[in-house]
Design a protein around this motif. Structure first.
Motif, mmCIF file in Angstrom:
data_model
loop_
_atom_site.group_PDB
_atom_site.id
_atom_site.type_symbol
_atom_site.label_atom_id
_atom_site.label_comp_id
_atom_site.label_asym_id
_atom_site.label_seq_id
_atom_site.Cartn_x
_atom_site.Cartn_y
_atom_site.Cartn_z
ATOM 1 N N THR A 1 0.826 -1.201 0.000
ATOM 2 C CA THR A 1 0.000 0.000 0.000
ATOM 3 C C THR A 1 0.863 1.255 0.000
ATOM 4 O O THR A 1 1.829 1.361 0.757
ATOM 5 N N TYR A 2 0.507 2.207 -0.875
ATOM 6 C CA TYR A 2 1.242 3.466 -0.965
ATOM 7 C C TYR A 2 0.237 4.578 -1.219
ATOM 8 O O TYR A 2 -0.365 4.644 -2.285
ATOM 9 N N ILE A 3 0.062 5.425 -0.235
ATOM 10 C CA ILE A 3 -0.870 6.546 -0.331
ATOM 11 C C ILE A 3 -0.074 7.764 -0.773
ATOM 12 O O ILE A 3 0.879 8.163 -0.111
ATOM 13 N N GLN A 4 -0.485 8.352 -1.887
ATOM 14 C CA GLN A 4 0.223 9.477 -2.487
ATOM 15 C C GLN A 4 -0.596 10.752 -2.301
ATOM 16 O O GLN A 4 -1.770 10.776 -2.637
ATOM 17 N N HIS A 5 0.042 11.816 -1.783
ATOM 18 C CA HIS A 5 -0.651 13.093 -1.582
ATOM 19 C C HIS A 5 -0.210 14.167 -2.573
ATOM 20 O O HIS A 5 -0.664 15.300 -2.477
ATOM 21 N N ASN A 6 0.665 13.833 -3.519
ATOM 22 C CA ASN A 6 1.067 14.791 -4.542
ATOM 23 C C ASN A 6 -0.118 14.979 -5.492
ATOM 24 O O ASN A 6 -0.624 14.001 -6.044
ATOM 25 N N PRO A 7 -0.576 16.227 -5.714
ATOM 26 C CA PRO A 7 -1.753 16.437 -6.559
ATOM 27 C C PRO A 7 -1.530 16.104 -8.034
ATOM 28 O O PRO A 7 -2.499 15.949 -8.783
ATOM 29 N N ASP A 8 -0.272 15.958 -8.472
ATOM 30 C CA ASP A 8 0.017 15.663 -9.869
ATOM 31 C C ASP A 8 0.259 14.184 -10.145
ATOM 32 O O ASP A 8 0.586 13.810 -11.271
ATOM 33 N N ALA A 9 0.134 13.333 -9.110
ATOM 34 C CA ALA A 9 0.396 11.900 -9.277
ATOM 35 C C ALA A 9 -0.738 11.103 -8.650
ATOM 36 O O ALA A 9 -1.284 11.494 -7.618
ATOM 37 N N LEU A 10 -1.090 9.999 -9.278
ATOM 38 C CA LEU A 10 -2.120 9.131 -8.731
ATOM 39 C C LEU A 10 -1.596 8.373 -7.517
ATOM 40 O O LEU A 10 -0.400 8.090 -7.418
ATOM 41 N N SER A 11 -2.484 8.023 -6.616
ATOM 42 C CA SER A 11 -2.109 7.231 -5.451
ATOM 43 C C SER A 11 -1.871 5.785 -5.876
ATOM 44 O O SER A 11 -2.401 5.328 -6.884
ATOM 45 N N GLY A 12 -1.050 5.095 -5.112
ATOM 46 C CA GLY A 12 -0.748 3.693 -5.400
ATOM 47 C C GLY A 12 0.688 3.517 -5.835
ATOM 48 O O GLY A 12 1.312 4.417 -6.402
ATOM 49 N N ARG A 13 1.195 2.345 -5.574
ATOM 50 C CA ARG A 13 2.596 2.010 -5.856
ATOM 51 C C ARG A 13 2.924 2.060 -7.351
ATOM 52 O O ARG A 13 3.872 2.719 -7.767
ATOM 53 N N GLU A 14 2.171 1.360 -8.177
ATOM 54 C CA GLU A 14 2.475 1.280 -9.607
ATOM 55 C C GLU A 14 2.329 2.632 -10.309
ATOM 56 O O GLU A 14 3.193 2.996 -11.118
ATOM 57 N N PRO A 15 1.251 3.416 -10.049
ATOM 58 C CA PRO A 15 1.191 4.746 -10.667
ATOM 59 C C PRO A 15 2.356 5.648 -10.249
ATOM 60 O O PRO A 15 2.876 6.416 -11.057
ATOM 61 N N ALA A 16 2.799 5.539 -8.994
ATOM 62 C CA ALA A 16 3.931 6.344 -8.530
ATOM 63 C C ALA A 16 5.209 5.950 -9.261
ATOM 64 O O ALA A 16 5.975 6.810 -9.702
ATOM 65 N N ILE A 17 5.452 4.654 -9.413
ATOM 66 C CA ILE A 17 6.647 4.186 -10.123
ATOM 67 C C ILE A 17 6.617 4.684 -11.566
ATOM 68 O O ILE A 17 7.631 5.181 -12.081
ATOM 69 N N ALA A 18 5.472 4.583 -12.226
ATOM 70 C CA ALA A 18 5.356 5.037 -13.619
ATOM 71 C C ALA A 18 5.610 6.546 -13.723
ATOM 72 O O ALA A 18 6.366 7.004 -14.589
ATOM 73 N N PHE A 19 5.002 7.330 -12.832
ATOM 74 C CA PHE A 19 5.165 8.788 -12.817
ATOM 75 C C PHE A 19 6.632 9.163 -12.606
ATOM 76 O O PHE A 19 7.202 9.978 -13.339
ATOM 77 N N LEU A 20 7.262 8.548 -11.608
ATOM 78 C CA LEU A 20 8.643 8.881 -11.266
ATOM 79 C C LEU A 20 9.630 8.391 -12.326
ATOM 80 O O LEU A 20 10.598 9.086 -12.649
ATOM 81 N N THR A 21 9.392 7.220 -12.891
ATOM 82 C CA THR A 21 10.276 6.694 -13.925
ATOM 83 C C THR A 21 10.276 7.614 -15.141
ATOM 84 O O THR A 21 11.326 7.885 -15.723
ATOM 85 N N GLU A 22 9.111 8.135 -15.501
ATOM 86 C CA GLU A 22 9.034 9.076 -16.625
ATOM 87 C C GLU A 22 9.789 10.364 -16.297
ATOM 88 O O GLU A 22 10.585 10.846 -17.096
ATOM 89 N N LEU A 23 9.565 10.918 -15.110
ATOM 90 C CA LEU A 23 10.251 12.145 -14.710
ATOM 91 C C LEU A 23 11.762 11.919 -14.612
ATOM 92 O O LEU A 23 12.552 12.726 -15.085
ATOM 93 N N TRP A 24 12.165 10.797 -14.014
ATOM 94 C CA TRP A 24 13.591 10.488 -13.854
ATOM 95 C C TRP A 24 14.248 10.240 -15.215
ATOM 96 O O TRP A 24 15.461 10.270 -15.331
ATOM 97 N N GLY A 25 13.450 10.010 -16.246
ATOM 98 C CA GLY A 25 13.976 9.798 -17.597
ATOM 99 C C GLY A 25 14.404 11.091 -18.279
ATOM 100 O O GLY A 25 14.963 11.051 -19.375
ATOM 101 N N THR A 26 14.178 12.237 -17.667
ATOM 102 C CA THR A 26 14.631 13.516 -18.221
ATOM 103 C C THR A 26 16.160 13.462 -18.305
ATOM 104 O O THR A 26 16.826 13.262 -17.285
ATOM 105 N N PRO A 27 16.731 13.617 -19.509
ATOM 106 C CA PRO A 27 18.172 13.385 -19.691
ATOM 107 C C PRO A 27 19.098 14.193 -18.773
ATOM 108 O O PRO A 27 20.097 13.669 -18.302
ATOM 109 N N SER A 28 18.795 15.441 -18.509
ATOM 110 C CA SER A 28 19.723 16.276 -17.728
ATOM 111 C C SER A 28 19.387 16.316 -16.236
ATOM 112 O O SER A 28 19.975 17.091 -15.492
#
Length: 163
Positions: free
Chosen positions: A72-99
């Motif tokens: 269980t992962y409760i997310q309070h960031n208004p730009d990301a969905l709650s839950g483990r898998e949505p958080a991983i997807a959101f962060l992986t995309e952001l962390w993919g920014t080259p610089s």
């Protein structure tokens, strides 16, 4: 006395290097949601520091979540969905920014919460923020997240702003 101190300092430096290289390559223990007892505070402090290292220095959100956010992962960031898998997807995309780079990382824990304060910068994507992540523990696992994000413009009145 100086040669002894120098030898001891060199031995300590070598031992530190050995420990950090072993830690970096060793399999990290999974978090324990049922951890209790007098050493819990110390174990939570170690967990938040290790999580911050994997998450920000290694820049591997999935590995950090696999080690410290097993369910269980409760997310309070208004730009990301709650839950483990949505958080991983959101962060992986952001962390993919080259610089994307992280610096000024500080992590600590107390009273069942872990805090990570850091600078996030990606000049190519116009990202320059000071961030404070607050994570709630269950044992030595994280189950809930809040963050505060401040934009760094570079023209702040206070030269001590942010860090």
């Amino acid at each position: 006395m100086l040669p002894t101190m120098r030898f001891s300092a060199l031995r300590l430096a070598a031992l530190t290097l050995l420990v950090s290289s072993v830690t970096a390559t060793a399999v990290r223990p999974k978090c324990d949601p049922k951890a209790r007892g007098p050493s819990l505070q110390q174990r939570q402090s170690a967990a938040i520091r290790d999580f911050a290292h994997i998450f920000l220095i290694e820049q591997d959100p999935k590995k950090a979540f696999d080690a410290y956010i097993p369910g269980t992962y409760i997310q309070h960031n208004p730009d990301a969905l709650s839950g483990r898998e949505p958080a991983i997807a959101f962060l992986t995309e952001l962390w993919g920014t080259p610089s994307l780079k992280f610096s000024n990382v500080t992590a600590w824990a107390g009273e069942g919460y872990g805090l990570i304060h850091y600078r996030m910068r990606a000049p190519d994507a116009d990202i320059h923020n000071a961030i404070m992540d607050r994570l709630r523990f269950e044992g030595t696992c994280f189950v809930e997240h809040w963050d505060v994000i401040q934009r760094i413009n570079g023209n702040e009145t206070n030269p001590l702003a942010f860090f």
